[in-house]
Design a protein around this motif. Structure first.
Motif, PDB file in Angstrom:
ATOM      1  N   ASN A 223      40.370 -56.698 -14.627  1.00  0.00           N
ATOM      2  CA  ASN A 223      41.701 -57.319 -14.705  1.00  0.00           C
ATOM      3  C   ASN A 223      42.754 -56.270 -14.387  1.00  0.00           C
ATOM      4  O   ASN A 223      42.692 -55.155 -14.915  1.00  0.00           O
ATOM      5  CB  ASN A 223      41.976 -57.835 -16.132  1.00  0.00           C
TER       6      ASN A 223
ATOM      7  N   TYR B  91      46.817 -55.649 -14.682  1.00  0.00           N
ATOM      8  CA  TYR B  91      48.060 -56.129 -15.283  1.00  0.00           C
ATOM      9  C   TYR B  91      49.215 -55.297 -14.763  1.00  0.00           C
ATOM     10  O   TYR B  91      49.151 -54.068 -14.805  1.00  0.00           O
ATOM     11  CB  TYR B  91      48.023 -55.956 -16.804  1.00  0.00           C
TER      12      TYR B  91
ATOM     13  N   HIS C 132      42.929 -66.892 -26.281  1.00  0.00           N
ATOM     14  CA  HIS C 132      41.799 -67.703 -25.827  1.00  0.00           C
ATOM     15  C   HIS C 132      40.520 -67.181 -26.459  1.00  0.00           C
ATOM     16  O   HIS C 132      40.508 -66.122 -27.078  1.00  0.00           O
ATOM     17  CB  HIS C 132      41.690 -67.628 -24.290  1.00  0.00           C
TER      18      HIS C 132
ATOM     19  N   ASP D  77      36.335 -66.307 -25.399  1.00  0.00           N
ATOM     20  CA  ASP D  77      35.409 -66.107 -24.282  1.00  0.00           C
ATOM     21  C   ASP D  77      34.129 -66.865 -24.635  1.00  0.00           C
ATOM     22  O   ASP D  77      33.367 -66.423 -25.486  1.00  0.00           O
ATOM     23  CB  ASP D  77      35.073 -64.624 -24.106  1.00  0.00           C
TER      24      ASP D  77
ATOM     25  N   TRP E 241      33.137 -56.231 -29.080  1.00  0.00           N
ATOM     26  CA  TRP E 241      33.285 -57.478 -29.831  1.00  0.00           C
ATOM     27  C   TRP E 241      31.950 -58.170 -29.885  1.00  0.00           C
ATOM     28  O   TRP E 241      31.433 -58.580 -28.848  1.00  0.00           O
ATOM     29  CB  TRP E 241      34.282 -58.405 -29.117  1.00  0.00           C
TER      30      TRP E 241
ATOM     31  N   ARG F 295      32.468 -62.396 -32.102  1.00  0.00           N
ATOM     32  CA  ARG F 295      32.215 -62.669 -30.675  1.00  0.00           C
ATOM     33  C   ARG F 295      33.078 -63.808 -30.134  1.00  0.00           C
ATOM     34  O   ARG F 295      33.467 -63.782 -28.973  1.00  0.00           O
ATOM     35  CB  ARG F 295      30.718 -62.949 -30.485  1.00  0.00           C
TER      36      ARG F 295
ATOM     37  N   HIS G 217      41.725 -64.138 -28.835  1.00  0.00           N
ATOM     38  CA  HIS G 217      42.339 -62.864 -28.466  1.00  0.00           C
ATOM     39  C   HIS G 217      43.214 -63.045 -27.241  1.00  0.00           C
ATOM     40  O   HIS G 217      43.080 -64.040 -26.507  1.00  0.00           O
ATOM     41  CB  HIS G 217      41.250 -61.813 -28.200  1.00  0.00           C
TER      42      HIS G 217
ATOM     43  N   ARG H  80      48.054 -51.603 -15.667  1.00  0.00           N
ATOM     44  CA  ARG H  80      46.940 -51.444 -16.602  1.00  0.00           C
ATOM     45  C   ARG H  80      45.717 -52.081 -15.962  1.00  0.00           C
ATOM     46  O   ARG H  80      45.815 -53.178 -15.394  1.00  0.00           O
ATOM     47  CB  ARG H  80      47.240 -52.153 -17.919  1.00  0.00           C
TER      48      ARG H  80
ATOM     49  N   ASN I  60      41.821 -53.288 -16.899  1.00  0.00           N
ATOM     50  CA  ASN I  60      40.881 -53.564 -17.982  1.00  0.00           C
ATOM     51  C   ASN I  60      39.546 -53.959 -17.382  1.00  0.00           C
ATOM     52  O   ASN I  60      39.492 -54.826 -16.513  1.00  0.00           O
ATOM     53  CB  ASN I  60      41.410 -54.698 -18.873  1.00  0.00           C
TER      54      ASN I  60
ATOM     55  N   ARG J 180      30.087 -57.827 -19.664  1.00  0.00           N
ATOM     56  CA  ARG J 180      29.459 -58.927 -20.379  1.00  0.00           C
ATOM     57  C   ARG J 180      28.031 -59.172 -19.911  1.00  0.00           C
ATOM     58  O   ARG J 180      27.681 -58.846 -18.777  1.00  0.00           O
ATOM     59  CB  ARG J 180      30.232 -60.221 -20.119  1.00  0.00           C
TER      60      ARG J 180
HETATM   61  C1  MD3 Z   1      37.788 -60.303 -28.523  1.00  0.00           C
HETATM   62  N1  MD3 Z   1      40.662 -59.595 -21.318  1.00  0.00           N
HETATM   63  O1  MD3 Z   1      39.106 -61.005 -19.668  1.00  0.00           O
HETATM   64  S1  MD3 Z   1      39.697 -57.407 -23.243  1.00  0.00           S
HETATM   65  C2  MD3 Z   1      39.259 -61.457 -20.816  1.00  0.00           C
HETATM   66  O2  MD3 Z   1      42.665 -56.776 -21.816  1.00  0.00           O
HETATM   67  C3  MD3 Z   1      40.146 -60.736 -21.746  1.00  0.00           C
HETATM   68  O3  MD3 Z   1      42.062 -57.836 -20.055  1.00  0.00           O
HETATM   69  C4  MD3 Z   1      41.627 -58.856 -22.097  1.00  0.00           C
HETATM   70  O4  MD3 Z   1      40.358 -61.207 -22.810  1.00  0.00           O
HETATM   71  C5  MD3 Z   1      42.147 -57.734 -21.265  1.00  0.00           C
HETATM   72  O5  MD3 Z   1      38.687 -62.468 -21.232  1.00  0.00           O
HETATM   73  C6  MD3 Z   1      41.100 -58.404 -23.376  1.00  0.00           C
HETATM   74  C7  MD3 Z   1      39.208 -57.465 -24.890  1.00  0.00           C
HETATM   75  C8  MD3 Z   1      38.362 -58.600 -25.344  1.00  0.00           C
HETATM   76  C9  MD3 Z   1      37.410 -59.182 -24.554  1.00  0.00           C
HETATM   77  C10 MD3 Z   1      36.585 -60.146 -25.079  1.00  0.00           C
HETATM   78  C11 MD3 Z   1      36.693 -60.534 -26.418  1.00  0.00           C
HETATM   79  C12 MD3 Z   1      38.487 -58.984 -26.627  1.00  0.00           C
HETATM   80  C13 MD3 Z   1      37.664 -59.941 -27.187  1.00  0.00           C
HETATM   81  C14 MD3 Z   1      35.839 -61.495 -27.007  1.00  0.00           C
HETATM   82  C15 MD3 Z   1      35.959 -61.810 -28.330  1.00  0.00           C
HETATM   83  C16 MD3 Z   1      36.947 -61.230 -29.085  1.00  0.00           C
END
Ligand code: MD3
Ligand code: FE
Length: 203
Positions: free
Chosen positions: A110, A112, A121, A123, A168, A173, A177, A194, A196, A200
């Motif tokens: 990702n 940003y 949301h 996952d 996580w 899980r 977030h 940023r 990320n 998975r």
């Molecule tokens: C907490 N990305 O791609 S990563 C995503 O920073 C997403 O790009 C965010 O959420 C980002 O779906 C957050 C951290 C993250 C990822 C999965 C999780 C946090 C989570 C699953 C469960 C709980």
């Protein structure tokens, strides 16, 4: 420093500080083969983060919904292979958080820019929700929103900085977030953005 924010949810501050440039170089190589793009939500809205993927499967969103698929919808080609350093770091971070033998097959990347956000949301498109998710923060800092297991919970806020890794799994899980809008800034490793990495086991 290892910070447990909820059962099964860990922030590993600085876990990849030493290899951050290597990870960013690898991510840039992926983006040469599979450029960043703004996907559409199933409702037709343009996602605010730009995305690409590497690994056996990649996360995609379009009018048909959210899913993982083996090919890049923009090119029809398989996603670029996952750099070995991504797989290694994910395995090590997961083990540190108490999830041994994690082998990711999908990495969503990702990007940003200031103002970009990701609304709250879960996952839940991965086949095996027993596997944890490992996420790596690079470049500009973010305020990560952790809502716990009910959407109605008021989210806790955590600062994620360059080199931080989050894991996580288990009871966290399926936690809600998101990411608050990224503040303006400059980071020597990424410039005005940023990056990320979210690793998975999707298939
Ligand atoms: C907490 N990305 O791609 S990563 C995503 O920073 C997403 O790009 C965010 O959420 C980002 O779906 C957050 C951290 C993250 C990822 C999965 C999780 C946090 C989570 C699953 C469960 C709980
Ligand atoms: Fe997510």
């Amino acid at each position: 420093r290892e910070e447990r924010i909820a059962p099964g949810a860990w922030l590993l501050h600085g876990f990849v500080s030493e290899i951050a440039d290597t990870l960013l170089d690898a991510a840039r190589q992926v983006a040469v083969q599979a450029p960043f793009r703004h996907m559409l939500t199933p409702g037709g809205h343009r996602m605010s983060a730009a995305m690409t993927n590497c690994g056996t499967a990649g996360w995609v969103s379009d009018a048909h919904g959210y899913r993982y698929q083996r090919t890049d919808p923009d090119t029809g080609k398989p996603w670029p292979s996952m750099p070995e350093v991504f797989r290694q770091l994910a395995k090590q971070a997961a083990a540190t958080a108490g999830f041994p033998d994690f082998i990711p097959d999908a990495c969503l990347i990702n990007r940003y820019q200031p103002g970009t956000r990701l609304s709250l949301h879960q996952d839940r498109n991965e086949r095996d929700i027993n596997a944890p998710i490992v996420s790596v923060s690079l470049g500009l800092p973010a305020i990560f929103l952790f809502g716990g297991n009910r959407r109605s919970n008021k989210p806790q806020r955590y600062r994620l900085a360059h080199g931080d890794v989050a894991v996580w799994g288990g009871p966290s899980r399926l936690a809600y977030h998101g990411v608050a809008p990224i503040a303006n800034g400059h980071h020597p490793a990424t410039g005005e953005c940023r990056i990320n990495l979210t690793l998975r086991k999707a298939l």
